[in-house]
Design a protein around this motif. Structure first.
Motif, short mmCIF file in Angstrom:
data_model
loop_
_atom_site.label_atom_id
_atom_site.label_comp_id
_atom_site.label_asym_id
_atom_site.label_seq_id
_atom_site.Cartn_x
_atom_site.Cartn_y
_atom_site.Cartn_z
N ASP A 13 -0.96 5.24 11.94
CA ASP A 13 0.48 5.23 12.23
C ASP A 13 1.20 5.26 10.88
O ASP A 13 1.05 4.33 10.08
CB ASP A 13 0.84 3.97 13.00
N PRO A 14 1.99 6.30 10.60
CA PRO A 14 2.62 6.41 9.28
C PRO A 14 3.64 5.34 8.99
O PRO A 14 4.05 5.17 7.84
CB PRO A 14 3.28 7.80 9.34
N THR A 15 4.04 4.57 10.00
CA THR A 15 5.07 3.54 9.76
C THR A 15 4.47 2.23 9.27
O THR A 15 5.22 1.32 8.90
CB THR A 15 5.88 3.27 11.04
N ASP A 16 3.13 2.07 9.29
CA ASP A 16 2.56 0.80 8.87
C ASP A 16 1.48 0.97 7.80
O ASP A 16 0.52 0.19 7.73
CB ASP A 16 2.01 0.02 10.07
N LEU A 17 1.62 1.96 6.95
CA LEU A 17 0.62 2.22 5.91
C LEU A 17 0.56 1.06 4.92
O LEU A 17 1.60 0.58 4.45
CB LEU A 17 0.96 3.50 5.16
N VAL A 18 -0.65 0.66 4.58
CA VAL A 18 -0.88 -0.38 3.59
C VAL A 18 -1.83 0.19 2.53
O VAL A 18 -2.90 0.70 2.87
CB VAL A 18 -1.49 -1.65 4.20
N ARG A 19 -1.43 0.10 1.29
CA ARG A 19 -2.29 0.58 0.20
C ARG A 19 -3.32 -0.50 -0.14
O ARG A 19 -2.97 -1.61 -0.56
CB ARG A 19 -1.43 0.92 -1.02
#
Length: 210
Positions: A31-37
């Protein structure tokens, strides 16, 4: 060695990926809204012109590998691999590419797998003083020191079922887009990684010579 500038990026790398990842067929579990690096690592471009960085990002419990190259001008013939442009407060405009379509990335990845060439040491430039940035991703390779890897002049990516094969004419590189966190590996010539939340080595890429 990679020099990291204390700089502002507009858009940020995560913002750039949040608009590009939804169009990728291997991002169906994300989900592109919750990306975590989770972390990143770099390889050295011998010519010092191209930034070569791989980001590991998490979304909805899945971890994705996103190799990127950064250039000061467009890469001719790589329009299909362009992710977007960023304004770097020190370096100016930068063109960010899906690295699977960039010969510089293919060459550096092959060297890491086949010769054991390590990831680049990262130094942060703070007012002219350089401070080493600790590695957030730790790489392991099956490679041993050997003769030079052939010069890579083209990189043609082909993605099937979440795996991208980069055809170079000399060898094929296979990179996993969604990582298998169970630690399963395939092939004799591979690159694996661990990071803070992942102590079992995960396969990132492999190479087969043609």
């Amino acid at each position: 060695m990679a020099i990291i500038h204390t700089a502002t990026l507009i858009p940020s790398k995560i913002e750039l990926l949040s608009t590009w990842l939804p169009s990728q067929p291997w991002f169906t579990d994300g989900d592109p809204t919750d990306l975590v690096r989770l972390g990143s690592f770099r390889f050295d471009d011998p010519d010092g012109e191209v930034g070569v960085e791989t980001l590991l990002v998490a979304s909805k419990g899945a971890v994705f590998q996103v190799p990127l190259t950064y250039r000061g001008s467009p890469l001719q013939g790589a329009e299909a691999s362009l992710i977007g442009t960023m304004e770097h407060s020190v370096l100016g405009q930068r063109w960010a590419y899906d690295a699977a379509g960039d010969p510089v990335y293919a060459s550096t990845l092959a060297k890491a797998i086949l010769t054991g060439q390590p990831q680049a040491e990262q130094l942060l430039d703070v007012d002219g003083q350089f401070k080493r940035v600790p590695d957030s991703v730790h790489l392991q390779t099956t490679g041993i020191r050997r003769t030079e890897v052939p010069v890579v002049s083209s990189a043609v990516p082909e993605t099937v079922a979440g795996v991208t094969t980069i055809h170079t004419g000399h060898f094929d590189l296979v990179i996993s887009r969604q990582l298998n966190l169970s630690g399963g590996t395939s092939g004799p010539q591979i690159l694996t990684a661990t990071w803070a939340e992942q102590m079992v080595p995960v396969q990132l890429a492999s190479v087969s010579e043609v």
